[in-house]
Design a protein around this motif. Structure first.
Motif, PDB file in Angstrom:
ATOM      1  N   SER A 210     -40.384 -16.369 -36.848  1.00  0.00           N
ATOM      2  CA  SER A 210     -39.453 -17.158 -37.658  1.00  0.00           C
ATOM      3  C   SER A 210     -38.061 -16.533 -37.661  1.00  0.00           C
ATOM      4  N   SER A 211     -37.992 -15.209 -37.758  1.00  0.00           N
ATOM      5  CA  SER A 211     -36.692 -14.537 -37.769  1.00  0.00           C
ATOM      6  C   SER A 211     -35.969 -14.750 -36.452  1.00  0.00           C
ATOM      7  N   GLY A 212     -36.680 -14.568 -35.346  1.00  0.00           N
ATOM      8  CA  GLY A 212     -36.054 -14.763 -34.044  1.00  0.00           C
ATOM      9  C   GLY A 212     -35.549 -16.178 -33.855  1.00  0.00           C
ATOM     10  N   TYR A 213     -36.321 -17.134 -34.326  1.00  0.00           N
ATOM     11  CA  TYR A 213     -35.892 -18.536 -34.226  1.00  0.00           C
ATOM     12  C   TYR A 213     -34.623 -18.765 -35.042  1.00  0.00           C
ATOM     13  N   ALA A 214     -34.555 -18.160 -36.216  1.00  0.00           N
ATOM     14  CA  ALA A 214     -33.362 -18.295 -37.060  1.00  0.00           C
ATOM     15  C   ALA A 214     -32.155 -17.642 -36.404  1.00  0.00           C
ATOM     16  N   TYR A 215     -32.354 -16.471 -35.802  1.00  0.00           N
ATOM     17  CA  TYR A 215     -31.247 -15.797 -35.130  1.00  0.00           C
ATOM     18  C   TYR A 215     -30.669 -16.682 -34.036  1.00  0.00           C
ATOM     19  N   LEU A 216     -31.548 -17.257 -33.237  1.00  0.00           N
ATOM     20  CA  LEU A 216     -31.105 -18.047 -32.091  1.00  0.00           C
ATOM     21  C   LEU A 216     -30.499 -19.376 -32.523  1.00  0.00           C
TER      22      LEU A 216
ATOM     23  N   LEU B 120     -33.731  -7.790 -30.924  1.00  0.00           N
ATOM     24  CA  LEU B 120     -34.037  -8.173 -29.551  1.00  0.00           C
ATOM     25  C   LEU B 120     -35.438  -8.744 -29.386  1.00  0.00           C
ATOM     26  N   LEU B 121     -36.451  -8.047 -29.875  1.00  0.00           N
ATOM     27  CA  LEU B 121     -37.824  -8.514 -29.678  1.00  0.00           C
ATOM     28  C   LEU B 121     -38.112  -9.765 -30.504  1.00  0.00           C
ATOM     29  N   LYS B 122     -37.383  -9.946 -31.581  1.00  0.00           N
ATOM     30  CA  LYS B 122     -37.530 -11.192 -32.343  1.00  0.00           C
ATOM     31  C   LYS B 122     -36.883 -12.361 -31.592  1.00  0.00           C
ATOM     32  N   TYR B 123     -35.817 -12.064 -30.844  1.00  0.00           N
ATOM     33  CA  TYR B 123     -35.305 -13.102 -29.933  1.00  0.00           C
ATOM     34  C   TYR B 123     -36.412 -13.553 -28.982  1.00  0.00           C
ATOM     35  N   LEU B 124     -37.130 -12.567 -28.403  1.00  0.00           N
ATOM     36  CA  LEU B 124     -38.204 -12.901 -27.459  1.00  0.00           C
ATOM     37  C   LEU B 124     -39.289 -13.740 -28.124  1.00  0.00           C
TER      38      LEU B 124
ATOM     39  N   LEU C  71     -32.165  -1.869 -29.529  1.00  0.00           N
ATOM     40  CA  LEU C  71     -32.281  -3.181 -30.156  1.00  0.00           C
ATOM     41  C   LEU C  71     -33.724  -3.572 -30.458  1.00  0.00           C
ATOM     42  N   THR C  72     -34.696  -2.681 -30.201  1.00  0.00           N
ATOM     43  CA  THR C  72     -36.097  -3.024 -30.442  1.00  0.00           C
ATOM     44  C   THR C  72     -36.571  -2.568 -31.817  1.00  0.00           C
ATOM     45  N   LYS C  73     -36.509  -1.272 -32.076  1.00  0.00           N
ATOM     46  CA  LYS C  73     -36.874  -0.719 -33.381  1.00  0.00           C
ATOM     47  C   LYS C  73     -35.981   0.488 -33.621  1.00  0.00           C
ATOM     48  N   PHE C  74     -35.777   0.831 -34.865  1.00  0.00           N
ATOM     49  CA  PHE C  74     -34.912   1.967 -35.161  1.00  0.00           C
ATOM     50  C   PHE C  74     -35.565   3.296 -34.784  1.00  0.00           C
ATOM     51  N   THR C  75     -36.841   3.261 -34.429  1.00  0.00           N
ATOM     52  CA  THR C  75     -37.477   4.448 -33.854  1.00  0.00           C
ATOM     53  C   THR C  75     -36.730   4.917 -32.617  1.00  0.00           C
ATOM     54  N   ALA C  76     -36.126   3.966 -31.900  1.00  0.00           N
ATOM     55  CA  ALA C  76     -35.416   4.299 -30.667  1.00  0.00           C
ATOM     56  C   ALA C  76     -34.186   5.166 -30.916  1.00  0.00           C
ATOM     57  N   LEU C  77     -33.744   5.317 -32.157  1.00  0.00           N
ATOM     58  CA  LEU C  77     -32.644   6.236 -32.436  1.00  0.00           C
ATOM     59  C   LEU C  77     -32.995   7.662 -32.033  1.00  0.00           C
TER      60      LEU C  77
ATOM     61  N   LEU D 113     -24.019   1.444 -26.955  1.00  0.00           N
ATOM     62  CA  LEU D 113     -23.547   0.935 -28.246  1.00  0.00           C
ATOM     63  C   LEU D 113     -22.929  -0.447 -28.086  1.00  0.00           C
ATOM     64  N   THR D 114     -22.246  -0.672 -26.976  1.00  0.00           N
ATOM     65  CA  THR D 114     -21.681  -1.994 -26.714  1.00  0.00           C
ATOM     66  C   THR D 114     -22.785  -3.036 -26.566  1.00  0.00           C
ATOM     67  N   VAL D 115     -23.839  -2.685 -25.814  1.00  0.00           N
ATOM     68  CA  VAL D 115     -24.979  -3.593 -25.663  1.00  0.00           C
ATOM     69  C   VAL D 115     -25.634  -3.847 -27.018  1.00  0.00           C
ATOM     70  N   PHE D 116     -25.751  -2.791 -27.815  1.00  0.00           N
ATOM     71  CA  PHE D 116     -26.355  -2.917 -29.144  1.00  0.00           C
ATOM     72  C   PHE D 116     -25.548  -3.879 -30.009  1.00  0.00           C
ATOM     73  N   ALA D 117     -24.226  -3.710 -30.015  1.00  0.00           N
ATOM     74  CA  ALA D 117     -23.384  -4.596 -30.810  1.00  0.00           C
ATOM     75  C   ALA D 117     -23.485  -6.031 -30.320  1.00  0.00           C
ATOM     76  N   ALA D 118     -23.558  -6.200 -29.002  1.00  0.00           N
ATOM     77  CA  ALA D 118     -23.700  -7.550 -28.448  1.00  0.00           C
ATOM     78  C   ALA D 118     -25.010  -8.187 -28.899  1.00  0.00           C
ATOM     79  N   GLY D 119     -26.073  -7.384 -29.027  1.00  0.00           N
ATOM     80  CA  GLY D 119     -27.354  -7.906 -29.486  1.00  0.00           C
ATOM     81  C   GLY D 119     -27.288  -8.464 -30.891  1.00  0.00           C
ATOM     82  N   TYR D 120     -26.363  -7.948 -31.701  1.00  0.00           N
ATOM     83  CA  TYR D 120     -26.138  -8.468 -33.050  1.00  0.00           C
ATOM     84  C   TYR D 120     -25.004  -9.496 -33.083  1.00  0.00           C
ATOM     85  N   GLY D 121     -24.589  -9.962 -31.901  1.00  0.00           N
ATOM     86  CA  GLY D 121     -23.508 -10.937 -31.851  1.00  0.00           C
ATOM     87  C   GLY D 121     -22.196 -10.372 -32.359  1.00  0.00           C
TER      88      GLY D 121
END
Length: 720
Positions: free
Chosen positions: A60-66, A80-84, A216-222, A256-264
């Protein structure tokens, strides 16, 4: 990262060697067959297994984002994964999407199960397909990374250990975040390691993109940031050059640029976010002590001439009982006309409540707002009111307020709200955002910062869980922030994996520190070992010492790293790695498609394993199948008084085939009783009376069904 081959060791066959090329093609064909098998198992499981407890949130979240570019739903994780998960639904006909979705309570449940419940199976399968493909892609990346380092046989062994692991098959088919995060984190590490090895512009760009996608997947990736920093520093020291550090800077900046783009490239002011309930969290604060109040009052009153006996003024305030009652007396000081300045000083002292409980701040706010302007000047009020309200108001044109009318209007609307709601709970996040920019200036990547803040806040008190007959209660179990079960994830890895897989990865970890060529495709160096050990070691350590004891899915990101290292076993001891991979597959596949409930023989299999831990194993995936069982046997079950069941799902039960469902009360009943494994162990007092009964059916190994009509131990009524 390559080093020259030791002179006393033979060089491996070159790529132009016909025998080597033939072997590479042979193992390449085996890989295609393996990925075909894995993908078939993933897709079959995606269709067969019912919705888990969390999937509807992500879909539902991914659908709302898109659809709307709105990130408030499920803001605690990157998008990102919610987009998928949401993207396939954009291609499906008949999706019911209301324009007023943001105003509806519990919208993800309503959207997925109610509004679109008639197409539940179709929508769920469609949302899961991208994750099946991503998991298969991870298997291929593990093969190519291991083949480059150890040769094609070792690459196949490593990928086979991963591809048919029950945890990978169980989580790789779900529209959830864990397996997708594991895939993109591993891909990012491989890309960065390859860029350090051969720092071309193309490899650097790909490493930056992969790093941004992983974040852009989970904050674990930090955790990739310190892992990459250590790896680049090691490469710089070994190469006596600063180039690896410059490469790291480019990768992080590009990522970081890719990350920001993932959040529009989202930018949202605090004032805008206050209007979105999804961004707020309730966080109770402690009332200030008597000493704090007294100190604040004395400091302000000392600046007023003619006060006289300070203690006589403080007595009514400090002696009025609790802090809430004290403010009633304190309010009187803000209305004293003599001596001059006393009322304003008392009002300024009320900022001692700044950051305190919302109900106290509300009372203090009212005292300042309602004080006569002649006694507490408007300028003083406009200084104090934002502190007590924990927000900043501006004129429509962005200029500061010159009167209190806007604050009076705001207070009239907000006086009955929960004033303990906050946008940020972590002090350093607050200081770096609202502290610097205020409430009116847009904050870049607001939702991402809010997500990090949420995870840190949530991590302070942990999750409700279960481990070895211990009920893990948020906050209570983790007194002073200490995890009393640091061995939890080690035990989880030991019981949730095939024994042959464990043997292979233990051997692979031991061999990680055997350097040189040793039958590998190229020399294995300290930098190689660091590249594939830094992130899994760091993440496993942090999870083991942290407060989120949530089952094997939280450590899924370590699996591809361990599988790659286990591939070294095949390079050094031919046929052993592949043999262990085959045995591990046989240990795993017998339980398909119920792989979420896999436990190895050491744990006692899926019957006894849940006694150790069951969180994220029983994830509600079999509630739909229980509904189908109920529908097949409705007459018998209804004649016995209905089904006594507390479902582990957010779905409306009528959408899953249920009829008369009776919630258990903890008292013995005569009839049919069903209980999810997670509820049986995590809420065991409610089901203690069932201890003398044996379930006549285990649906998917995760739901126990009893017939208690004849007394313990119960009999099989012959229902199918």
């Amino acid at each position: 990262m390559a080093s020259s081959s030791p002179a006393n060791q033979p060089s491996p066959a070159s790529a132009s060697d016909p025998a080597s090329a033939a072997a590479s093609r042979l193992w390449g064909r085996w890989m295609l067959a393996l990925i075909g098998l894995q993908l078939a198992l993933l897709l079959h499981g995606a269709w067969t297994v019912g919705p888990t407890y969390d999937e509807h949130f992500y879909i539902s979240s991914g659908y709302a984002y898109l659809r709307d570019g709105e990130f408030a739903l499920n803001r605690e994780h990157p998008p990102l994964l919610k987009y998928l998960a949401g993207a396939p639904l954009l291609l499906l006909p008949g999706i019911d999407w209301p324009s007023t979705w943001a105003d509806q309570l519990n919208f993800p449940v309503a959207f997925f199960y109610d509004r679109n419940g008639a197409q539940l199976d179709r929508n769920l399968f469609a949302a899961r397909v991208p994750f099946c493909l991503l998991t298969a892609a991870l298997t291929w990346v593990v093969f190519t990374a291991a083949r480059k380092r150890f040769g094609p046989r070792a690459g196949f062994a490593a990928s086979a250990l991963l591809a048919l692991n029950p945890n990978v098959l169980a989580n790789g088919r779900l529209a959830a975040l864990d397996m997708g995060s594991a895939a993109l984190i591993f891909i990012a590490v491989v890309a960065f390691a390859d860029a350090l090895d051969q720092p071309t512009a193309r490899r650097t760009l790909w490493a930056a993109v992969a790093f941004g996608l992983a974040e852009l997947t989970k904050f674990t990736a930090l955790l990739l940031v310190p892992a990459f920093l250590g790896l680049a520093a090691l490469a710089a020291i070994r190469g006596r050059s600063a180039r690896p550090l410059l490469l790291l800077a480019r990768v992080i900046l590009g990522g970081l640029t890719v990350f920001a783009a993932g959040y529009g490239f989202e930018s949202l002011s605090a004032n805008e976010a206050w209007g979105k309930a999804a961004y707020r969290v309730s966080s109770k604060a402690e009332a200030p002590t008597r000493e704090v109040i007294e100190s604040a009052l004395r400091a302000e009153l000392a600046q007023v001439d003619g006060v006289g006996n300070v203690d006589s003024l403080l007595g009514p305030v400090l002696g009025a009982g609790d802090t809430s009652r004290a403010i009633v007396a304190w309010r009187e000081l803000t209305r004293r006309t003599e001596p001059e300045g006393l009322a304003a000083a008392a009002a300024r002292a009320l900022t001692a409540l700044d950051g305190g409980p919302g109900d106290l701040r509300r009372e203090a706010f009212a005292a300042v707002l309602e004080a006569p302007d002649a006694l507490v000047p408007v300028e003083t009020k406009l200084e104090l009111l934002p502190q007590l309200a924990d927000r900043e108001l501006r004129q429509p044109d962005g200029s500061r307020l010159t009167g209190t009318e806007a604050w009076s209007e705001w207070y009239g609307a907000a006086r009955y709200d929960d004033w303990d709601e906050q946008l940020f709970t972590q002090g350093w996040v607050e200081r770096l955002t609202r502290g610097l920019l205020g409430d009116a200036v847009p904050i870049p990547l607001f939702t991402a910062l809010r997500g990090v803040d949420y995870q840190l806040h949530h991590g302070d008190y942990g999750h409700g869980s279960y481990y070895r007959r211990n009920l893990i209660v948020p906050s209570t179990t983790f007194k002073d922030g200490v995890n009393p079960f640091p061995e939890y994830y080690t035990v989880v890895m030991g019981v949730k994996n095939p024994i042959a897989f464990l043997v292979a990865i233990v051997a692979g970890l031991a061999l990680a520190f055997v350097f040189g060529r040793r039958a590998a495709a190229r020399p294995w160096t300290l930098l190689d070992a660091a590249a594939f050990l830094a992130f899994p070691a760091l993440s496993f350590y942090l999870f083991s010492t942290g407060n989120a004891l949530m089952g094997v899915r939280y450590v899924l990101p370590v699996f591809p790293f361990l599988a790659l290292l286990a591939g070294r076993l095949e390079a050094l001891v031919p046929r052993l790695g592949i043999g262990l991979a085959l045995v591990a597959a046989l240990e795993s596949l017998w339980i398909h498609p119920h792989s979420l409930m896999y436990f190895n023989a050491i744990a006692g299999g899926p019957v006894k394993g849940p006694e150790i831990t069951v969180v994220s194993d029983d994830w509600g995936q079999d509630v739909r199948e229980l509904g189908r069982w109920y529908a097949r046997n409705r007459e018998v079950v209804e004649a016995a008084g209905g089904l006594h069941y507390d479902p582990y799902t957010k779905a409306e039960l009528s959408n899953l085939g249920f009829g008369n469902v009776v919630r258990p009360t903890g008292e013995p009943v005569q009839g049919f009783v069903a209980v999810n494994a997670i509820n049986y162990y995590r809420s065991h007092p409610l089901y203690r009376w069932l201890i003398d009964y044996e379930p006549f059916m285990r649906i998917g190994w995760s739901i126990y069904v009893y017939d208690t009509r004849g007394g313990p131990p119960g009999a099989d009524p012959g229902l199918k």
